[in-house]
Enzyme design. Structure first.
Site, PDB file in Angstrom:
ATOM      1  N   SER A   1      -6.717  -3.330  14.357  1.00 22.48           N
ATOM      2  CA  SER A   1      -6.151  -2.786  15.305  1.00 22.48           C
ATOM      3  C   SER A   1      -7.383  -1.976  16.281  1.00 22.48           C
ATOM      4  O   SER A   1      -7.364  -2.522  17.544  1.00 22.48           O
ATOM      5  CB  SER A   1      -5.358  -1.368  14.995  1.00 22.48           C
TER       6      SER A   1
ATOM      7  N   LYS B   1     -12.000  -7.625   5.790  1.00 23.51           N
ATOM      8  CA  LYS B   1     -11.423  -6.618   6.955  1.00 23.51           C
ATOM      9  C   LYS B   1     -12.381  -5.464   7.134  1.00 23.51           C
ATOM     10  O   LYS B   1     -12.760  -5.006   6.355  1.00 23.51           O
ATOM     11  CB  LYS B   1     -10.095  -6.223   6.491  1.00 23.51           C
TER      12      LYS B   1
ATOM     13  N   LYS C   1     -12.602  -4.792   1.800  1.00 19.29           N
ATOM     14  CA  LYS C   1     -12.196  -3.758   2.723  1.00 19.29           C
ATOM     15  C   LYS C   1     -12.971  -2.393   2.760  1.00 19.29           C
ATOM     16  O   LYS C   1     -12.954  -1.822   1.888  1.00 19.29           O
ATOM     17  CB  LYS C   1     -10.481  -3.434   2.519  1.00 19.29           C
TER      18      LYS C   1
ATOM     19  N   GLU D   1     -16.310  -7.274  -5.348  1.00 18.65           N
ATOM     20  CA  GLU D   1     -14.802  -7.057  -5.258  1.00 18.65           C
ATOM     21  C   GLU D   1     -14.339  -8.347  -5.296  1.00 18.65           C
ATOM     22  O   GLU D   1     -13.060  -8.488  -5.837  1.00 18.65           O
ATOM     23  CB  GLU D   1     -14.519  -6.189  -3.981  1.00 18.65           C
TER      24      GLU D   1
ATOM     25  N   CYS E   1       0.740  -1.083  -0.103  1.00 17.74           N
ATOM     26  CA  CYS E   1      -0.033   0.058   0.035  1.00 17.74           C
ATOM     27  C   CYS E   1       0.891   1.323   0.050  1.00 17.74           C
ATOM     28  O   CYS E   1       1.947   0.993   0.239  1.00 17.74           O
ATOM     29  CB  CYS E   1      -0.996  -0.064   1.093  1.00 17.74           C
TER      30      CYS E   1
ATOM     31  N   CYS F   1      -0.447   4.196   1.827  1.00 17.19           N
ATOM     32  CA  CYS F   1      -0.582   5.265   2.810  1.00 17.19           C
ATOM     33  C   CYS F   1       0.648   5.345   3.810  1.00 17.19           C
ATOM     34  O   CYS F   1       0.739   6.461   4.406  1.00 17.19           O
ATOM     35  CB  CYS F   1      -1.769   4.869   3.316  1.00 17.19           C
TER      36      CYS F   1
HETATM   37  C1  PBG Z   1      -3.342   0.129   4.609  1.00 14.86           C
HETATM   38  C2  PBG Z   1      -3.579  -0.681   5.668  1.00 14.86           C
HETATM   39  C3  PBG Z   1      -4.528  -0.374   6.808  1.00 14.86           C
HETATM   40  C4  PBG Z   1      -4.564  -1.648   7.575  1.00 14.86           C
HETATM   41  C5  PBG Z   1      -3.814  -2.628   7.040  1.00 14.86           C
HETATM   42  N1  PBG Z   1      -3.296  -2.276   5.911  1.00 14.86           N
HETATM   43  C6  PBG Z   1      -4.755   0.841   7.285  1.00 14.86           C
HETATM   44  C7  PBG Z   1      -5.852   1.766   6.441  1.00 14.86           C
HETATM   45  O1  PBG Z   1      -6.510   1.003   5.390  1.00 14.86           O
HETATM   46  O2  PBG Z   1      -6.025   2.831   6.829  1.00 14.86           O
HETATM   47  C8  PBG Z   1      -5.278  -1.604   8.891  1.00 14.86           C
HETATM   48  C9  PBG Z   1      -4.958  -2.765  10.021  1.00 14.86           C
HETATM   49  C10 PBG Z   1      -5.452  -2.449  11.303  1.00 14.86           C
HETATM   50  O3  PBG Z   1      -6.161  -1.610  11.585  1.00 14.86           O
HETATM   51  O4  PBG Z   1      -5.015  -3.401  12.076  1.00 14.86           O
HETATM   52  N2  PBG Z   1      -1.953  -0.122   4.401  1.00 14.86           N
END
Ligand code: PBG
Length: 327
Positions: A273, A247, A194, A232, A119, A121
């Site tokens: 998380s 997710k 997601k 998706e 990713c 970000c």
């Molecule tokens: C993007 C990514 C995220 C998470 C995993 N890959 C964050 C997002 O999409 O903002 C979140 C994982 C978590 O909250 O434990 N790189």
């Protein structure tokens, strides 16, 4: 009472309860998310995720050792770079944080299975999952950078790549570039379903990846939708995804079940998380039994149909499985 059917007969003791368990779990299906950070001698606890740490490359092996001792064989690697820019160039740099972490980890623990989160970000100065065009995340222009990132991870030793950006067509783009470079056997686990979720809050804290303006709703899914999740998932399978991920997990277990029914690939659920942080916080207040909640959340993901479970509790769950408390 003349009851013919008495479900309680099969709940009368631990032996029979175990015999009739419908959900069986195994440590080999656990994946532990792990944060690697630029710098040296760093092992810092993430404030919003007690018990989870950011490790510099030199300290990472200590955690890998603990995982391997616990019998957790797979990790999902995230990188936290020192420098961010508009195009997230540290995501695909040969000496980027994930690439260096992979080389070191491979050297010391060659038998662990390394999956990388692909990713932008964590690497962009604006915190969005792709390159910008004005205030929009530009889909097609981002695909090239994501593919380059995935390729650089594989060249550094990744066993599997997991794109989490939610750009259209990224699985196909990554597959094409990996194949072109001779990596036909490297699987792709797609974060296909997601959602734009507030459950990622603590992660964004951990990775410093919160968007500096706006939100992720123009690329991540609307929590109101489930048929769109099937769309998706089917598209990604069509593009070559080997595993489909849903997710977050806990609030989206209906999707786990539906994706399982609609596809013929393994389904993974990521307990994110925010799920972890809620349990930790409530347990700290002594309001819930942490271990039992953790186990119940895991069991429900597998019961819904997940074959693979990503969790910050992987080590603790492995222990519960070893001791026969679940699974
Ligand atoms: C993007 C990514 C995220 C998470 C995993 N890959 C964050 C997002 O999409 O903002 C979140 C994982 C978590 O909250 O434990 N790189």
């Amino acid at each position: 009472m003349e009851l013919i059917k008495r479900p309680r007969r099969l709940r009368g003791g631990e032996t029979v309860r175990r015999m009739v368990r419908e959900t069986r779990m195994d440590k080999s299906s656990l994946i532990y998310p792990l944060f690697a950070i630029d710098g040296e001698n760093i092992e810092e606890e993430i404030p919003s995720m007690e018990g989870q740490y950011r490790y510099s490359v030199d300290r990472l092996p200590y955690e890998l050792e603990r995982l391997s001792k616990a019998g957790v064989s797979s990790v999902m690697l995230f990188g936290i770079p020192e420098h961010k820019d508009e195009v997230g160039s540290q995501a695909y740099a040969q000496d980027g944080i994930v690439q260096r972490a992979l080389r070191e980890a491979r050297k010391q623990f060659p038998d662990l299975y390394y999956i990388t989160d692909v990713c932008m970000c964590e690497y962009t100065s604006h915190g969005h999952c792709g390159v910008l065009c004005g205030h929009d995340v530009e889909n097609d222009g981002t695909l090239e950078l994501l593919s380059k990132t995935a390729l650089s991870h594989v060249q550094a030793g990744a066993d599997m790549v997991a794109p989490s950006d939610m750009m259209d067509g990224r699985v196909a783009a990554i597959r094409r570039l990996l194949d072109k470079n001779g990596y036909k056997e490297i699987p792709i686990m797609s974060y296909a379903v997601k959602y734009a979720s507030a459950f990622y809050g603590p992660f964004r804290d951990a990775a410093g990846s919160a968007p500096s303006f706006g939100d992720r709703k123009s690329y991540q899914m609307d929590p109101h939708n489930s048929r769109e999740g099937i769309k998706e998932a089917l598209m990604d399978v069509e593009e070559g995804a080997d595993i489909i991920m849903v997710k977050p997990a806990m609030s989206y277990l209906d999707l786990v079940t539906r994706v399982k029914e609609a596809t013929n690939v393994p389904v993974a659920a990521y307990s994110v998380s925010g799920e972890y942080a809620m349990v930790k916080a409530a347990a700290k207040m002594d309001w819930i039994d942490e271990e039992r909640i953790m186990c119940e959340m895991a069991v429900s993901a597998y019961r819904a149909g997940a074959q693979i479970y990503l969790t910050y509790y992987a080590k603790e769950l492995a222990k519960c499985m070893d001791e026969g408390r679940i699974g």
